[in-house]
Design a protein around this motif. Structure first.
Motif, PDB file in Angstrom:
ATOM      1  N   ASN A  17       0.864  -1.181   0.000  1.00 57.67           N
ATOM      2  CA  ASN A  17       0.000   0.000   0.000  1.00 57.67           C
ATOM      3  C   ASN A  17       0.905   1.237   0.000  1.00 57.67           C
ATOM      4  OD1 ASN A  17       0.616   0.933   2.698  1.00 57.67           O
ATOM      5  ND2 ASN A  17      -0.797  -0.595   3.518  1.00 57.67           N
ATOM      6  N   PRO A  18       0.348   2.435  -0.230  1.00 56.93           N
ATOM      7  CA  PRO A  18       1.184   3.644  -0.312  1.00 56.93           C
ATOM      8  C   PRO A  18       2.039   3.906   0.925  1.00 56.93           C
ATOM      9  CG  PRO A  18      -0.987   4.091  -1.184  1.00 56.93           C
ATOM     10  CD  PRO A  18      -1.050   2.706  -0.574  1.00 56.93           C
ATOM     11  N   LYS A  69       0.800   6.043  -5.938  1.00 52.37           N
ATOM     12  CA  LYS A  69       1.353   5.594  -4.659  1.00 52.37           C
ATOM     13  C   LYS A  69       2.629   6.339  -4.288  1.00 52.37           C
ATOM     14  CE  LYS A  69      -0.511   0.946  -4.515  1.00 52.37           C
ATOM     15  NZ  LYS A  69      -0.190  -0.473  -4.401  1.00 52.37           N
ATOM     16  N   SER A  75      -5.624   6.500  -4.822  1.00 49.94           N
ATOM     17  CA  SER A  75      -5.940   5.615  -5.939  1.00 49.94           C
ATOM     18  C   SER A  75      -6.563   6.343  -7.121  1.00 49.94           C
ATOM     19  CB  SER A  75      -6.890   4.521  -5.465  1.00 49.94           C
ATOM     20  OG  SER A  75      -7.373   3.777  -6.546  1.00 49.94           O
TER      21      SER A  75
END
Length: 184
Positions: A17-18, A69, A75
């Motif tokens: 995830n980021p 990201k 997103s």
């Protein structure tokens, strides 16, 4: 292509995830900041006996999901999906989407400030609420005083796969390659 560095390949089996990606970016950005501030003494073609060279990050070029990201944009399926304008998904296919000045542009200052606000949050629920409202997260790239998140994080269409003509066109667009001379 020359003078490009592949700094890392992120391990699987799941996509990061980021926030997790920032852990991979931290040592890269830290090293780049040292190379920009202090430089490195290396031999060059013009100075084979060594020269002090300062290094900067010119751009981040990747596919669209990675650009979101790495650049702190949430997103690309978010309501505010664009990395340059505050345009919403519901407006992207309307005539207004093609009018100059119809939407407020994102700015580097705003993106950095929102990213810092996100970073200061401690609870996962607070992060989730913030992301929903501001479409922004934190990125290590904000540590650099010269790097513009909105204009220097860019993406290419991954379906192009940088074939030779596409690569040449991209490099010419970025000012990294001269147009070939035309024949009379």
């Amino acid at each position: 292509m020359s003078n490009l560095i592949c700094t890392s390949i992120l391990p699987g089996p799941k996509e990061q995830n980021p926030d997790q990606i920032q852990c991979f970016l931290w040592p890269i950005i830290s090293d780049l900041l040292c190379l920009w501030k202090h430089g490195i003494v290396i031999p060059t073609e013009s100075f084979p006996q060594d020269r002090l060279v300062h290094i900067i990050l010119v751009a981040v070029v990747c596919d669209k999901p990675a650009a979101h990201k790495i650049g702190s944009f949430v997103s690309y399926s978010h309501t505010n999906f664009c990395t340059v304008w505050w345009i919403s998904i519901k407006d992207k296919d309307k005539p207004k989407a093609f009018e100059k000045g119809a939407f407020q542009p994102r700015t580097n200052e705003e993106q950095c400030e929102l990213g810092e606000q996100y970073r200061q949050l401690t609870l996962p629920t607070a992060h989730k609420i913030f992301v929903k409202e501001f479409a922004t997260q934190y990125t290590q790239l904000t540590q650099s005083l010269y790097f513009d998140l909105v204009n220097l994080v860019t993406y290419y269409l991954s379906m192009l796969h940088f074939s030779r003509p596409c690569e040449d066109s991209f490099l010419q667009h970025m000012g990294l390659k001269q147009n070939p001379p035309t024949r009379p």
